[in-house]
Design a protein around this motif. Structure first.
Motif, short mmCIF file in Angstrom:
data_model
loop_
_atom_site.label_atom_id
_atom_site.label_comp_id
_atom_site.label_asym_id
_atom_site.label_seq_id
_atom_site.Cartn_x
_atom_site.Cartn_y
_atom_site.Cartn_z
N SER A 3 0.83 -1.21 0.00
CA SER A 3 0.00 0.00 0.00
C SER A 3 0.86 1.26 0.00
O SER A 3 0.53 2.25 -0.65
CB SER A 3 -0.92 0.01 1.23
N LEU A 16 -6.30 1.12 3.55
CA LEU A 16 -5.88 0.11 2.58
C LEU A 16 -5.28 -1.12 3.26
O LEU A 16 -5.38 -2.23 2.75
CB LEU A 16 -4.87 0.70 1.59
N SER A 61 -10.73 3.13 -7.35
CA SER A 61 -9.42 2.49 -7.46
C SER A 61 -8.98 1.89 -6.14
O SER A 61 -8.44 0.78 -6.08
CB SER A 61 -8.37 3.49 -7.97
N PHE A 65 1.99 1.69 -3.49
CA PHE A 65 0.86 2.09 -4.32
C PHE A 65 0.53 3.57 -4.15
O PHE A 65 0.33 4.31 -5.12
CB PHE A 65 -0.36 1.22 -3.96
N PHE A 71 -8.36 -2.05 -5.08
CA PHE A 71 -7.04 -2.42 -4.56
C PHE A 71 -7.13 -3.21 -3.26
O PHE A 71 -6.49 -4.25 -3.10
CB PHE A 71 -6.20 -1.16 -4.35
N ARG A 72 -7.93 -2.72 -2.29
CA ARG A 72 -7.96 -3.32 -0.95
C ARG A 72 -8.34 -4.80 -0.94
O ARG A 72 -7.60 -5.63 -0.42
CB ARG A 72 -8.89 -2.47 -0.06
N ALA A 130 -5.66 -6.92 -3.41
CA ALA A 130 -4.31 -6.99 -2.85
C ALA A 130 -4.29 -7.78 -1.55
O ALA A 130 -3.36 -8.55 -1.29
CB ALA A 130 -3.78 -5.57 -2.62
#
Length: 294
Positions: A79, A97, A215, A82, A219-220, A223
């Protein structure tokens, strides 16, 4: 299998929907002490009850703690990279995140899909994530951190008591266990209704926030699931334990991140959007994990 999955998740959806409806039509869930009651009484009781009733020794419990910490550390590193690539500040975006919603979403999902064994894993994982909320989350969003705050956190205290009970093989009297189970019974429904209340109050009017939240919402869960798939198999857990851990790490942005952002004047509306948008994806990944491990 699909019908079984739908059957398992239907109570979760219905209770969250009930919470949203009650929030719109009544003031039943408006009392701020209701959330405190669940966090400080219900959740610790659920945790302690599950730990004392789980068929797991201290080594097994500590393995779950270690696996969770490794997953959170991995998520923190990914994270960080990112957010740096997106040129966004770490203070308010890193904790949401990293920390999944293992509490009022993860615990009911784990119980619905994986039964009592999944619940036992979930409450341990949730306690570790609680520690992360009150260290990483509070530390980043507030700009400072006091270690004594951990000792004021009910689930963390319950986890420590559970570890001591397992270490010294302490058995509580049956009336005490029954009391803990009764307190636990109120926890999941109230947690889900409070989640529904939070989702019902979201604001979708700002398109810029919506795109960025999309986004982050992608991602969370992705990932988190990928990180767990890389780390968890190395610990030699049973299939249900492994599936539960992967499912929990794929959960949506946590409601407590929204609460912390509100407290410390962060982008609370954006984090609220992240919660709502990441929720369907989290449940889809949970279904895929459940199907794969059947």
């Amino acid at each position: 299998m699909i019908s079984a999955f739908i059957t398992a998740l239907t109570p979760i959806v219905l209770l969250a929907s009930l919470g949203a409806l009650l929030a719109k039509k009544t003031s039943y869930l408006d009392n701020p002490q209701l959330g405190s009651l669940v966090s400080n009484v219900g959740l610790p009781a659920l945790l302690l009850s599950a730990v004392l009733n789980m068929e797991m020794d201290l080594t097994g419990m500590l393995s779950i703690v270690a696996a969770t910490l490794c997953c959170l550390l991995g998520m923190a590193l990914v994270s960080y990279a990112f957010l740096k690539a997106c040129k966004l500040e770490l203070r308010f975006y890193l904790p949401p995140l990293v920390n999944p919603n293992t509490g009022n979403l993860g615990i009911p999902v784990a119980y619905a899909l994986f039964g009592d064994e999944g619940l036992a894993v979930a409450v341990v994982v949730s306690s570790v994530v609680q520690v992360s909320h009150f260290t990483l989350g509070v530390g980043f969003m507030s700009g400072s951190y006091q270690p004594k705050q951990l000792l004021q956190n009910g689930p963390v205290v319950a986890l420590l008591l559970g570890i001591l009970a397992l270490a010294f093989q302490v058995s509580l009297p049956e009336p005490i266990l029954n009391t803990l189970q009764m307190l636990s019974a109120m926890t999941l429904p109230v947690m889900l209704m409070l989640l529904g209340k939070s989702l019902a109050s979201l604001n979708l009017s700002d398109r810029g926030k919506l795109y960025r939240a999309c986004s982050f919402a992608l991602f969370r869960p992705f990932a988190g699931a990928a990180m767990a798939c890389l780390i968890v198999p190395w610990f030699g857990f049973s299939q249900i334990q492994e599936a539960t851990l992967i499912t929990l790490m794929s959960m949506s942005v946590a409601v407590i991140s929204y609460m912390l952002a509100t407290k410390f004047n962060g982008p609370k509306d954006e984090i609220a959007l992240m919660i709502m948008l990441s929720l369907p994806l989290s449940l889809s990944i949970a279904g895929a994990v459940w199907w794969f491990y059947q």
